[in-house]
Design a protein around this motif. Structure first.
Motif, PDB file in Angstrom:
ATOM      1  N   PHE A   5       0.835  -1.283  -0.068  1.00  0.00           N
ATOM      2  CA  PHE A   5      -0.142  -0.020   0.217  1.00  0.00           C
ATOM      3  C   PHE A   5       0.697   1.181  -0.047  1.00  0.00           C
ATOM      4  O   PHE A   5       0.502   2.248  -0.595  1.00  0.00           O
ATOM      5  N   VAL A   6       2.135   1.308   0.759  1.00  0.00           N
ATOM      6  CA  VAL A   6       2.589   2.761   0.718  1.00  0.00           C
ATOM      7  C   VAL A   6       4.349   2.081   0.808  1.00  0.00           C
ATOM      8  O   VAL A   6       4.380   0.941   1.071  1.00  0.00           O
ATOM      9  N   PHE A   7       5.094   2.996   0.448  1.00  0.00           N
ATOM     10  CA  PHE A   7       6.472   2.636   0.419  1.00  0.00           C
ATOM     11  C   PHE A   7       7.218   3.011   1.918  1.00  0.00           C
ATOM     12  O   PHE A   7       8.433   2.789   1.697  1.00  0.00           O
ATOM     13  N   TRP A   8       6.460   3.515   2.764  1.00  0.00           N
ATOM     14  CA  TRP A   8       6.981   4.059   3.952  1.00  0.00           C
ATOM     15  C   TRP A   8       7.661   2.711   5.004  1.00  0.00           C
ATOM     16  O   TRP A   8       8.312   3.036   6.107  1.00  0.00           O
ATOM     17  N   THR A   9       6.993   1.612   4.433  1.00  0.00           N
ATOM     18  CA  THR A   9       7.583   0.478   5.346  1.00  0.00           C
ATOM     19  C   THR A   9       8.848  -0.001   4.893  1.00  0.00           C
ATOM     20  O   THR A   9       9.085  -1.168   5.249  1.00  0.00           O
ATOM     21  N   ALA A  10       9.562   0.600   3.810  1.00  0.00           N
ATOM     22  CA  ALA A  10      10.784   0.063   3.416  1.00  0.00           C
ATOM     23  C   ALA A  10      11.764  -0.213   4.514  1.00  0.00           C
ATOM     24  O   ALA A  10      12.473  -1.182   4.534  1.00  0.00           O
ATOM     25  N   PRO A  11      11.776   0.736   5.369  1.00  0.00           N
ATOM     26  CA  PRO A  11      12.753   0.465   6.664  1.00  0.00           C
ATOM     27  C   PRO A  11      12.378  -0.899   7.329  1.00  0.00           C
ATOM     28  O   PRO A  11      13.330  -1.293   7.860  1.00  0.00           O
ATOM     29  N   LEU A  12      11.389  -1.200   7.539  1.00  0.00           N
ATOM     30  CA  LEU A  12      10.977  -2.491   8.228  1.00  0.00           C
ATOM     31  C   LEU A  12      11.545  -3.662   7.216  1.00  0.00           C
ATOM     32  O   LEU A  12      12.148  -4.613   7.788  1.00  0.00           O
ATOM     33  N   SER A  13      11.390  -3.574   6.160  1.00  0.00           N
ATOM     34  CA  SER A  13      11.904  -4.557   5.365  1.00  0.00           C
ATOM     35  C   SER A  13      13.420  -4.683   5.347  1.00  0.00           C
ATOM     36  O   SER A  13      13.987  -5.691   5.125  1.00  0.00           O
ATOM     37  N   LEU A  14      14.094  -3.590   5.291  1.00  0.00           N
ATOM     38  CA  LEU A  14      15.590  -3.423   5.460  1.00  0.00           C
ATOM     39  C   LEU A  14      15.862  -4.053   6.742  1.00  0.00           C
ATOM     40  O   LEU A  14      16.959  -4.714   6.823  1.00  0.00           O
ATOM     41  N   ALA A  15      15.228  -3.751   7.745  1.00  0.00           N
ATOM     42  CA  ALA A  15      15.574  -4.289   9.135  1.00  0.00           C
ATOM     43  C   ALA A  15      15.427  -5.957   8.912  1.00  0.00           C
ATOM     44  O   ALA A  15      16.229  -6.396   9.765  1.00  0.00           O
TER      45      ALA A  15
END
Length: 133
Positions: A74-84
């Motif tokens: 839905f949004v790209f703001w969760t990219a840091p979670l994926s990186l973590a």
């Protein structure tokens, strides 16, 4: 030639000796010498608890990867979670050998979340037109 053969036979005879007669028997306990890698290791209760608690980083990588992947749809703001999730998976792969399936799923969901988030960034940047002067 016969002299050389005779000398060779003598040399062989001198290097070998007849087998000696066995006078007694060895105790059975002294003959059991299995290498230590063949002997199964029995874990204590405290070691089993320690091994079970070593899955925490793998579980954290799976959780971050799942949330990052679900949010990246839905949004790209969760990219840091994926990186973590990717970082934790790499860390878990070096420290938690028993939890391979957990950290592998964390790595897969983290990478998928990063790919989808990168797709969002490309899509949004292509859709915004430059501001005229």
């Amino acid at each position: 030639m016969t002299d050389a053969r005779a000398a060779g036979d003598e040399l062989r005879f001198e290097l070998t000796r007849p087998p000696e007669e066995v006078t007694g028997e060895l105790d059975y306990a002294s003959t059991v010498t299995a290498p230590t890698e063949w002997v199964p290791y029995v874990y204590t209760e405290s070691e089993l608890r320690a091994l079970a608690s070593r899955r925490a980083v793998s579980v954290a990588s799976l959780c971050f990867g799942a949330v990052g992947l679900a949010g990246a749809v839905f949004v790209f703001w969760t990219a840091p979670l994926s990186l973590a999730a990717v970082v934790l998976s790499v860390w878990a792969s070096r420290t938690e050998r028993a939890a391979v399936s957990i950290w592998a799923w964390g790595l897969g969901t983290g990478l998928a979340g990063l790919v989808i988030a990168a797709g969002w960034i490309v899509l949004i940047s292509q859709g915004i037109s430059p501001i005229p002067h």
